[in-house]
Design an enzyme around this catalytic site. Structure first.
Site, PDB file in Angstrom:
ATOM      1  N   LYS A  80     -15.508   1.750   7.670  1.00 34.17           N
ATOM      2  CA  LYS A  80     -14.211   1.132   7.359  1.00 34.17           C
ATOM      3  C   LYS A  80     -13.943  -0.060   8.291  1.00 34.17           C
ATOM      4  O   LYS A  80     -12.913  -0.724   8.195  1.00 34.17           O
ATOM      5  CB  LYS A  80     -13.089   2.158   7.485  1.00 34.17           C
ATOM      6  CG  LYS A  80     -13.142   3.215   6.408  1.00 34.17           C
ATOM      7  CD  LYS A  80     -12.048   4.253   6.568  1.00 34.17           C
ATOM      8  CE  LYS A  80     -10.682   3.685   6.264  1.00 34.17           C
ATOM      9  NZ  LYS A  80      -9.625   4.705   6.331  1.00 34.17           N
ATOM     10  N   TYR A 130       0.838  -1.208   0.000  1.00 34.68           N
ATOM     11  CA  TYR A 130       0.000   0.000   0.000  1.00 34.68           C
ATOM     12  C   TYR A 130       0.874   1.259   0.000  1.00 34.68           C
ATOM     13  O   TYR A 130       0.694   2.164  -0.826  1.00 34.68           O
ATOM     14  CB  TYR A 130      -0.913  -0.026   1.237  1.00 34.68           C
ATOM     15  CG  TYR A 130      -1.614   1.288   1.493  1.00 34.68           C
ATOM     16  CD1 TYR A 130      -2.770   1.628   0.797  1.00 34.68           C
ATOM     17  CD2 TYR A 130      -1.118   2.203   2.430  1.00 34.68           C
ATOM     18  CE1 TYR A 130      -3.408   2.839   1.029  1.00 34.68           C
ATOM     19  CE2 TYR A 130      -1.748   3.416   2.657  1.00 34.68           C
ATOM     20  CZ  TYR A 130      -2.894   3.730   1.961  1.00 34.68           C
ATOM     21  OH  TYR A 130      -3.518   4.930   2.177  1.00 34.68           O
TER      22      TYR A 130
HETATM   23  N1  LIG Z   1      -8.040   7.530   6.427  1.00 35.10           N
HETATM   24  C1  LIG Z   1      -6.738   7.627   6.550  1.00 35.10           C
HETATM   25  O1  LIG Z   1      -6.209   7.653   7.669  1.00 35.10           O
HETATM   26  C2  LIG Z   1      -5.853   7.733   5.327  1.00 35.10           C
HETATM   27  C3  LIG Z   1      -4.466   7.908   5.524  1.00 35.10           C
HETATM   28  C4  LIG Z   1      -3.651   8.010   4.405  1.00 35.10           C
HETATM   29  C5  LIG Z   1      -4.180   7.958   3.144  1.00 35.10           C
HETATM   30  N2  LIG Z   1      -5.516   7.743   2.965  1.00 35.10           N
HETATM   31  C6  LIG Z   1      -6.026   7.667   1.594  1.00 35.10           C
HETATM   32  O2  LIG Z   1      -7.114   8.540   1.468  1.00 35.10           O
HETATM   33  C7  LIG Z   1      -8.060   8.013   0.537  1.00 35.10           C
HETATM   34  C8  LIG Z   1      -9.429   7.939   1.187  1.00 35.10           C
HETATM   35  O3  LIG Z   1      -9.318   7.093   2.324  1.00 35.10           O
HETATM   36  P1  LIG Z   1     -10.519   6.800   3.280  1.00 35.10           P
HETATM   37  O4  LIG Z   1      -9.979   6.757   4.653  1.00 35.10           O
HETATM   38  O5  LIG Z   1     -11.641   7.691   2.954  1.00 35.10           O
HETATM   39  O6  LIG Z   1     -10.827   5.300   2.863  1.00 35.10           O
HETATM   40  P2  LIG Z   1     -12.184   4.610   2.372  1.00 35.10           P
HETATM   41  O7  LIG Z   1     -11.835   3.187   2.191  1.00 35.10           O
HETATM   42  O8  LIG Z   1     -13.301   4.976   3.268  1.00 35.10           O
HETATM   43  O9  LIG Z   1     -12.427   5.317   0.960  1.00 35.10           O
HETATM   44  C9  LIG Z   1     -11.962   4.795  -0.258  1.00 35.10           C
HETATM   45  C10 LIG Z   1     -13.131   4.734  -1.210  1.00 35.10           C
HETATM   46  O10 LIG Z   1     -12.663   4.227  -2.455  1.00 35.10           O
HETATM   47  C11 LIG Z   1     -13.589   3.294  -2.928  1.00 35.10           C
HETATM   48  N3  LIG Z   1     -12.882   2.312  -3.763  1.00 35.10           N
HETATM   49  C12 LIG Z   1     -11.990   1.377  -3.352  1.00 35.10           C
HETATM   50  N4  LIG Z   1     -11.598   0.639  -4.392  1.00 35.10           N
HETATM   51  C13 LIG Z   1     -12.262   1.136  -5.477  1.00 35.10           C
HETATM   52  C14 LIG Z   1     -12.285   0.775  -6.838  1.00 35.10           C
HETATM   53  N5  LIG Z   1     -11.558  -0.250  -7.294  1.00 35.10           N
HETATM   54  N6  LIG Z   1     -13.073   1.469  -7.688  1.00 35.10           N
HETATM   55  C15 LIG Z   1     -13.840   2.511  -7.233  1.00 35.10           C
HETATM   56  N7  LIG Z   1     -13.868   2.883  -5.937  1.00 35.10           N
HETATM   57  C16 LIG Z   1     -13.077   2.196  -5.076  1.00 35.10           C
HETATM   58  C17 LIG Z   1     -14.186   2.619  -1.713  1.00 35.10           C
HETATM   59  O11 LIG Z   1     -15.457   2.052  -1.983  1.00 35.10           O
HETATM   60  C18 LIG Z   1     -14.235   3.788  -0.740  1.00 35.10           C
HETATM   61  O12 LIG Z   1     -15.485   4.447  -0.817  1.00 35.10           O
HETATM   62  C19 LIG Z   1      -7.519   6.668   0.101  1.00 35.10           C
HETATM   63  O13 LIG Z   1      -6.842   6.849  -1.121  1.00 35.10           O
HETATM   64  C20 LIG Z   1      -6.566   6.303   1.200  1.00 35.10           C
HETATM   65  O14 LIG Z   1      -5.542   5.443   0.746  1.00 35.10           O
HETATM   66  C21 LIG Z   1      -6.365   7.645   4.035  1.00 35.10           C
END
Ligand SMILES: NC(=O)c1ccc[n+]([C@@H]2O[C@H](COP(=O)([O-])OP(=O)(O)OC[C@H]3O[C@@H](n4cnc5c(N)ncnc54)[C@H](O)[C@@H]3O)[C@@H](O)[C@H]2O)c1
Length: 335
Positions: free
Chosen positions: A200, A161
């Site tokens: 999540k 990741y």
């Molecule tokens: N929450 C955190 O602490 C954090 C930290 C660092 C980075 N991020 C990044 O921020 C972004 C949002 O994270 P989040 O916490 O909201 O996570 P999340 O999992 O709630 O959101 C990700 C969204 O992407 C969608 N998704 C996943 N695979 C997909 C696909 N193949 N096609 C279409 N949609 C798809 C999921 O259904 C989900 O709604 C992500 O890219 C994550 O890697 C989050």
């Protein structure tokens, strides 16, 4: 959350990939509330029952994150070019690319790279075609265990990741070199917490997980040595602030988005115990993970300088603002 920028997003076409997820849905509601004439389009595959080898769902998008959202929604997969092509009917002014495998414990390198990296080219190409500002989610996982405070240029990802996000940052840099007139910003989120993350499940922050443990009268459970395991916990409103301010950045690039202070898991448990008026005691168990990050803290000096990012929520303030949602989702169904 109130308006935090002078930019006028009304009448603008705004794409939010991953908009059914935690950060994406908060962004969608920020625009809907503050810019009622914005055209917001969400692209997300939502969730099926499919799981990875680790037992976690393949995607965490949930319709309940979007109840009340009035913009366009397209259920599509970023791995499927035909479904991405459904977005060709629009011309986007802004693209917020959040969709990804957000689960840091998916170790199938092929699927993580395909989903997080291959699809990124499609959205870069869309930004080039539409002349859009592109803000995408990178991650603190790009740093692995590199010394704290983590600074841009000192990456050492320790899982697929983290490597996928690191690759996106390299690809974005090459793209920006070739397209200097376009604004492309990667935001390296640290440990984000706040309303919208309940769906999540096991990958949600320790703040909501410990909060729910305490509400069910169970001792909050932490790894042994948790007083020395430090993280930069950043509240969702500060993350939204960073996304919005990034649209006015003085330059393309990658920026850290944390609170800028490291706090321990014990701090979380203690703040929650106090806020939830509980006398429960912390219970410790051995940490089963090797390669566990022990100390993350964002150096946010460049984010302050170039995007005027000013985090507002200390861990105490963030948790206080979060209590209503922690209560509301306690015992809620995830289906
Ligand atoms: N929450 C955190 O602490 C954090 C930290 C660092 C980075 N991020 C990044 O921020 C972004 C949002 O994270 P989040 O916490 O909201 O996570 P999340 O999992 O709630 O959101 C990700 C969204 O992407 C969608 N998704 C996943 N695979 C997909 C696909 N193949 N096609 C279409 N949609 C798809 C999921 O259904 C989900 O709604 C992500 O890219 C994550 O890697 C989050």
């Amino acid at each position: 959350m109130r308006k935090i920028s002078n930019l006028n997003f009304n009448k603008k076409n705004i794409l939010i990939t991953g908009g059914a997820g935690f950060i994406g849905s908060n962004l969608a509601f920020y625009f809907q509330k503050n810019y009622p004439d914005a055209n917001i389009v969400i692209f997300d595959c939502f969730r099926s029952g499919d799981t990875f080898d680790n037992g976690n769902l393949k995607s965490f998008g949930h319709y309940k994150n979007l109840i009340g959202f009035t913009g366009d929604i397209i259920c599509g997969n970023i791995n499927n070019p035909d479904e991405i092509r459904l977005l060709n009917d629009y011309k986007f002014d802004y693209i917020f690319h959040q969709a990804a495998i957000s689960d840091t414990r998916v170790y199938n390198q092929e699927i993580v790279m395909q989903t997080n990296v291959n699809s990124f080219y499609s959205f870069l190409e869309m930004a080039r075609k539409d002349n859009s500002v592109l803000i995408y989610a990178s991650s603190a996982a790009t740093y692995g265990s590199s010394p704290s405070p983590q600074r841009i240029g000192f990456e050492d990802p320790e899982n697929p990741y983290g490597y996928s996000k690191y690759s996106m940052d390299q690809i974005a840099k090459n793209f920006s070199d070739q397209n200097p007139d376009l604004l492309v910003i990667g935001l390296r989120f640290f440990n984000v917490y706040g309303p919208g993350e309940f769906y999540k499940m096991k990958t949600s922050s320790m703040i909501i997980q410990l909060g729910h443990q305490i509400l069910s009268s169970k001792n909050p459970r932490l790894f042994e040595g948790s007083s020395k395991i430090l993280r930069d916990f950043v509240f969702i409103e500060d993350v939204i602030q960073a996304n919005i301010k990034a649209c006015q950045s003085q330059r393309s690039g990658v920026f850290n988005v944390g609170y800028g202070k490291a706090r321990s898991f014990n701090d979380i448990a203690n703040i929650l115990l106090e806020e939830l008026h509980s006398n429960l005691e912390i219970e410790y168990f051995p940490n089963p993970y090797s390669g566990y990050q022990m100390d993350t803290c964002a150096d946010i000096s460049l984010s302050k300088k170039y995007i005027d990012y000013e985090p507002k929520f200390s861990l105490e303030d963030g948790i206080k603002s979060y209590l209503t949602y922690i209560h509301k989702t306690f015992k809620a169904a995830v289906d």
